[in-house]
Scaffold this motif. Sequence first.
Motif, PDB file in Angstrom:
ATOM      1  N   THR A 203       0.252  -8.844   6.095  1.00 42.54           N
ATOM      2  CA  THR A 203      -0.138  -8.910   4.696  1.00 42.54           C
ATOM      3  C   THR A 203       0.911  -8.203   3.855  1.00 42.54           C
ATOM      4  O   THR A 203       1.789  -7.525   4.385  1.00 42.54           O
ATOM      5  CB  THR A 203      -1.523  -8.263   4.484  1.00 42.54           C
ATOM      6  N   ARG A 204       0.823  -8.384   2.561  1.00 43.65           N
ATOM      7  CA  ARG A 204       1.744  -7.714   1.642  1.00 43.65           C
ATOM      8  C   ARG A 204       0.969  -6.659   0.866  1.00 43.65           C
ATOM      9  O   ARG A 204      -0.129  -6.931   0.360  1.00 43.65           O
ATOM     10  CB  ARG A 204       2.366  -8.719   0.674  1.00 43.65           C
ATOM     11  N   LEU A 205       1.520  -5.468   0.781  1.00 44.18           N
ATOM     12  CA  LEU A 205       0.874  -4.376   0.074  1.00 44.18           C
ATOM     13  C   LEU A 205       1.707  -3.968  -1.137  1.00 44.18           C
ATOM     14  O   LEU A 205       2.938  -3.928  -1.068  1.00 44.18           O
ATOM     15  CB  LEU A 205       0.703  -3.157   0.986  1.00 44.18           C
ATOM     16  N   GLU A 206       1.013  -3.642  -2.200  1.00 39.02           N
ATOM     17  CA  GLU A 206       1.654  -3.005  -3.348  1.00 39.02           C
ATOM     18  C   GLU A 206       1.587  -1.502  -3.108  1.00 39.02           C
ATOM     19  O   GLU A 206       0.497  -0.920  -3.068  1.00 39.02           O
ATOM     20  CB  GLU A 206       0.924  -3.371  -4.634  1.00 39.02           C
ATOM     21  N   VAL A 207       2.737  -0.881  -2.939  1.00 47.04           N
ATOM     22  CA  VAL A 207       2.801   0.514  -2.486  1.00 47.04           C
ATOM     23  C   VAL A 207       3.246   1.419  -3.628  1.00 47.04           C
ATOM     24  O   VAL A 207       4.185   1.097  -4.363  1.00 47.04           O
ATOM     25  CB  VAL A 207       3.773   0.651  -1.290  1.00 47.04           C
ATOM     26  N   ARG A 208       2.572   2.557  -3.741  1.00 44.95           N
ATOM     27  CA  ARG A 208       2.961   3.566  -4.733  1.00 44.95           C
ATOM     28  C   ARG A 208       2.615   4.950  -4.191  1.00 44.95           C
ATOM     29  O   ARG A 208       1.721   5.093  -3.346  1.00 44.95           O
ATOM     30  CB  ARG A 208       2.251   3.346  -6.068  1.00 44.95           C
ATOM     31  N   GLU A 209       3.331   5.949  -4.679  1.00 43.71           N
ATOM     32  CA  GLU A 209       3.042   7.327  -4.300  1.00 43.71           C
ATOM     33  C   GLU A 209       2.046   7.914  -5.296  1.00 43.71           C
ATOM     34  O   GLU A 209       2.210   7.787  -6.510  1.00 43.71           O
ATOM     35  CB  GLU A 209       4.308   8.174  -4.273  1.00 43.71           C
ATOM     36  N   MET A 210       1.017   8.539  -4.782  1.00 46.40           N
ATOM     37  CA  MET A 210       0.021   9.173  -5.640  1.00 46.40           C
ATOM     38  C   MET A 210       0.626  10.428  -6.263  1.00 46.40           C
ATOM     39  O   MET A 210       1.344  11.183  -5.617  1.00 46.40           O
ATOM     40  CB  MET A 210      -1.215   9.522  -4.799  1.00 46.40           C
ATOM     41  N   ARG A 211       0.333  10.654  -7.525  1.00 47.22           N
ATOM     42  CA  ARG A 211       0.902  11.792  -8.245  1.00 47.22           C
ATOM     43  C   ARG A 211       0.142  13.073  -7.911  1.00 47.22           C
ATOM     44  O   ARG A 211      -1.048  13.051  -7.569  1.00 47.22           O
ATOM     45  CB  ARG A 211       0.851  11.538  -9.745  1.00 47.22           C
TER      46      ARG A 211
END
Length: 266
Positions: A203-211
């Motif tokens: 699958t494809r994930l939208e990845v971000r770092e939590m602040r």
Amino acid sequence: MCGIAGFSVDPESSVDRTLAAQALLAGIAERGADAVGYAHRAETDAISVTKLRGGASALLDELAVPPGTSQALIHVRDFTKGHPDVQANNHPIRHGTVVGVHNGIVSNDDELLARYSLERAEPLMTVDSEAIFALMELRNHDPRALSELRGAMAAAWLDDRDGGTLYLARGRLRPLWLGSARGSLYFASTRRALIIVAAALRTRLEVREMREGRLVHVRAGRVVRERRFKPDRRYREDAYLGPVHSPREAVSCLERLAALASLSGA
């Protein structure tokens, strides 16, 4: 340095829960080998906890998450306070209705427990992480309570009183990454772990770092609320802590994960 990971998925999602949990565990395996554990629940079920001494490779094949599971927590431990021979010190930790995992150090845990007249969940427990989950139970997930913690923190927890919510918090000095797709949200201590779960599930994930200074509520794979708090900035690390503590665990688990993913047909 420990590793945390887990997920929240829509109960109707077709995601292979066991494979997702195995992939996340393999992704954080390198971050500790003193103990390993996981917790899971469906929205209408009690929280189930499994933990044991050793690294991720000791648990990977036996890890099993029922198809109806909506949330899971995963942890590998490189212990600082609270010897892993005392099982209650290992994660996931239960304090009352709250079950959680933590990466970091709480340097004022005993002080906080005494301030609020809170007893340890079990007599032999000394693990500092318990203070986080004791406060969250007592203060009903009030983000202001997280400001009272001194140390380093990325944490996740579930509460028996709220069967649908996964709570994620990031204080100071520890990373927390989020990967989202339709109907599912995954979290982990490293971006690499999310890349591994995406590959395993195809699958494809939208990845971000939590602040830093954020507490988020996740339901059915979607962030439904984000709240802020001010981390206590008095704590300083004595030395740099590298992210890789158990490289052999990582190699072993990734090799086995490839075989498991092939067998599952993911």
